[in-house]
Design an enzyme around this catalytic site. Structure first.
Site, PDB file in Angstrom:
ATOM      1  N   GLY A 148       0.863  -1.183   0.000  1.00 45.10           N
ATOM      2  CA  GLY A 148       0.000   0.000   0.000  1.00 45.10           C
ATOM      3  C   GLY A 148       0.890   1.220   0.000  1.00 45.10           C
ATOM      4  O   GLY A 148       1.812   1.318  -0.785  1.00 45.10           O
ATOM      5  N   GLU A 149       0.623   2.118   0.933  1.00 42.44           N
ATOM      6  CA  GLU A 149       1.440   3.328   1.029  1.00 42.44           C
ATOM      7  C   GLU A 149       1.923   3.449   2.470  1.00 42.44           C
ATOM      8  O   GLU A 149       1.128   3.710   3.377  1.00 42.44           O
ATOM      9  CB  GLU A 149       0.594   4.535   0.595  1.00 42.44           C
ATOM     10  CG  GLU A 149       1.388   5.766   0.289  1.00 42.44           C
ATOM     11  CD  GLU A 149       2.480   5.536  -0.765  1.00 42.44           C
ATOM     12  OE1 GLU A 149       2.207   4.914  -1.810  1.00 42.44           O
ATOM     13  OE2 GLU A 149       3.608   5.987  -0.534  1.00 42.44           O
ATOM     14  N   CYS A 190       6.256  -5.234   0.475  1.00 42.74           N
ATOM     15  CA  CYS A 190       6.362  -3.933  -0.185  1.00 42.74           C
ATOM     16  C   CYS A 190       6.286  -2.777   0.822  1.00 42.74           C
ATOM     17  O   CYS A 190       7.225  -2.574   1.576  1.00 42.74           O
ATOM     18  CB  CYS A 190       5.334  -3.847  -1.303  1.00 42.74           C
ATOM     19  SG  CYS A 190       5.780  -2.635  -2.535  1.00 42.74           S
ATOM     20  N   ARG A 196      12.906   3.504  -1.245  1.00 42.55           N
ATOM     21  CA  ARG A 196      11.479   3.456  -1.604  1.00 42.55           C
ATOM     22  C   ARG A 196      11.295   3.690  -3.100  1.00 42.55           C
ATOM     23  O   ARG A 196      12.031   4.462  -3.709  1.00 42.55           O
ATOM     24  CB  ARG A 196      10.699   4.563  -0.885  1.00 42.55           C
ATOM     25  CG  ARG A 196      10.487   4.317   0.582  1.00 42.55           C
ATOM     26  CD  ARG A 196       9.629   5.438   1.184  1.00 42.55           C
ATOM     27  NE  ARG A 196       8.268   5.427   0.691  1.00 42.55           N
ATOM     28  CZ  ARG A 196       7.462   6.482   0.674  1.00 42.55           C
ATOM     29  NH1 ARG A 196       7.882   7.646   1.110  1.00 42.55           N
ATOM     30  NH2 ARG A 196       6.243   6.378   0.217  1.00 42.55           N
ATOM     31  N   ILE A 210       5.462  -3.654  -7.611  1.00 42.85           N
ATOM     32  CA  ILE A 210       4.721  -2.411  -7.863  1.00 42.85           C
ATOM     33  C   ILE A 210       5.360  -1.300  -7.032  1.00 42.85           C
ATOM     34  O   ILE A 210       5.273  -1.321  -5.801  1.00 42.85           O
ATOM     35  CB  ILE A 210       3.231  -2.547  -7.469  1.00 42.85           C
ATOM     36  CG1 ILE A 210       2.581  -3.739  -8.168  1.00 42.85           C
ATOM     37  CG2 ILE A 210       2.469  -1.248  -7.776  1.00 42.85           C
ATOM     38  CD1 ILE A 210       1.212  -4.113  -7.601  1.00 42.85           C
ATOM     39  N   HIS A 222       4.914  -8.682  -4.109  1.00 45.29           N
ATOM     40  CA  HIS A 222       3.570  -8.982  -3.577  1.00 45.29           C
ATOM     41  C   HIS A 222       3.177 -10.429  -3.849  1.00 45.29           C
ATOM     42  O   HIS A 222       2.501 -10.700  -4.845  1.00 45.29           O
ATOM     43  CB  HIS A 222       2.536  -8.077  -4.265  1.00 45.29           C
ATOM     44  CG  HIS A 222       2.680  -6.642  -3.968  1.00 45.29           C
ATOM     45  ND1 HIS A 222       2.080  -6.039  -2.891  1.00 45.29           N
ATOM     46  CD2 HIS A 222       3.362  -5.677  -4.605  1.00 45.29           C
ATOM     47  CE1 HIS A 222       2.384  -4.753  -2.883  1.00 45.29           C
ATOM     48  NE2 HIS A 222       3.160  -4.504  -3.917  1.00 45.29           N
ATOM     49  N   GLU A 269       0.917 -11.928  -2.397  1.00 48.57           N
ATOM     50  CA  GLU A 269      -0.544 -11.982  -2.215  1.00 48.57           C
ATOM     51  C   GLU A 269      -1.309 -11.653  -3.497  1.00 48.57           C
ATOM     52  O   GLU A 269      -2.513 -11.856  -3.563  1.00 48.57           O
ATOM     53  CB  GLU A 269      -0.969 -11.038  -1.075  1.00 48.57           C
ATOM     54  CG  GLU A 269      -0.937  -9.549  -1.374  1.00 48.57           C
ATOM     55  CD  GLU A 269       0.471  -8.911  -1.352  1.00 48.57           C
ATOM     56  OE1 GLU A 269       1.464  -9.648  -1.270  1.00 48.57           O
ATOM     57  OE2 GLU A 269       0.543  -7.675  -1.432  1.00 48.57           O
TER      58      GLU A 269
END
Ligand code: GLN
Length: 188
Positions: A46-47, A78, A105, A132, A168, A170
């Protein structure tokens, strides 16, 4: 076995699904009280900056740091890896700061530069991996094991009860990296 997924922001549902497919009770974690009784916790993609701000507002940041320092196993993917890292080379603050790695990052570029690769993971064989806006690990401390690399850089690392991936797992149908994390949780 009860495993939590940090659920303030990010791809929570995908992690809950992967864990449920492996037959464990997967619970969203939104507030400090949700940490009770967990055998492990997943920190999703996510962020990281948004997650941290939301976690600070509820006291979850402090409570989670305490649990992880006390030995609760964690798996960060991530943004989750960024939350766990001791050092972030291109950001002004660190977050949980418990995993002895330095990360850059957004090292793989923007959202449109996302890609999927097959990685060779120690003990697991070939695993599909989606990147991503991924962080890349630029330094690892002496107690950190590198389980997979991409372009020569560590992308799956473990330090004791903490596991972290730049990618990721997932977002694929392959649950072996989650299964590996559950084997860490079962030992505790
Ligand atoms: N760039 C994000 C961050 O810094 C991580 C991206 C992701 O989780 N896919 O938190």
């Amino acid at each position: 076995m009860r495993i939590g997924v940090l659920a303030v922001q990010g791809d929570v549902r995908e992690h809950l699904n992967a864990l449920e497919r492996l037959g464990v009770a997967a619970m969203p974690v939104l507030k400090p009280g949700d940490l009770a009784g967990l055998k492990g916790i997943v920190l999703p993609g996510g962020e990281s900056t948004a997650m941290w701000r939301l976690m600070q507002a509820t006291g979850l940041a402090e409570a989670l740091k305490r649990e992880l320092s006390g030995g609760l196993p964690a798996f960060g993917t991530c943004a989750g890896m960024i939350l766990l890292a001791k050092r972030i080379t291109n950001w002004k603050e660190t977050f949980l700061g418990l995993l002895d790695i330095a990360v850059e990052r957004n090292a793989t570029g923007r959202q449109v530069d996302s890609f999927e690769e097959r990685l060779s993971v120690d003990g697991l064989g070939e695993v599909p991996a989606v990147f991503i806006r991924a962080p890349l690990v630029v330094e690892v401390g002496p107690g950190v094991e590198v389980l997979a690399r991409w372009a020569g850089r560590p992308v799956l690392v473990r330090q004791g009860r903490i596991l972290a991936a730049s990618f990721h797992p997932e977002l694929t149908q392959d649950t072996r990296v989650h299964e590996y994390f559950l084997s860490v949780c079962r030992k505790e």
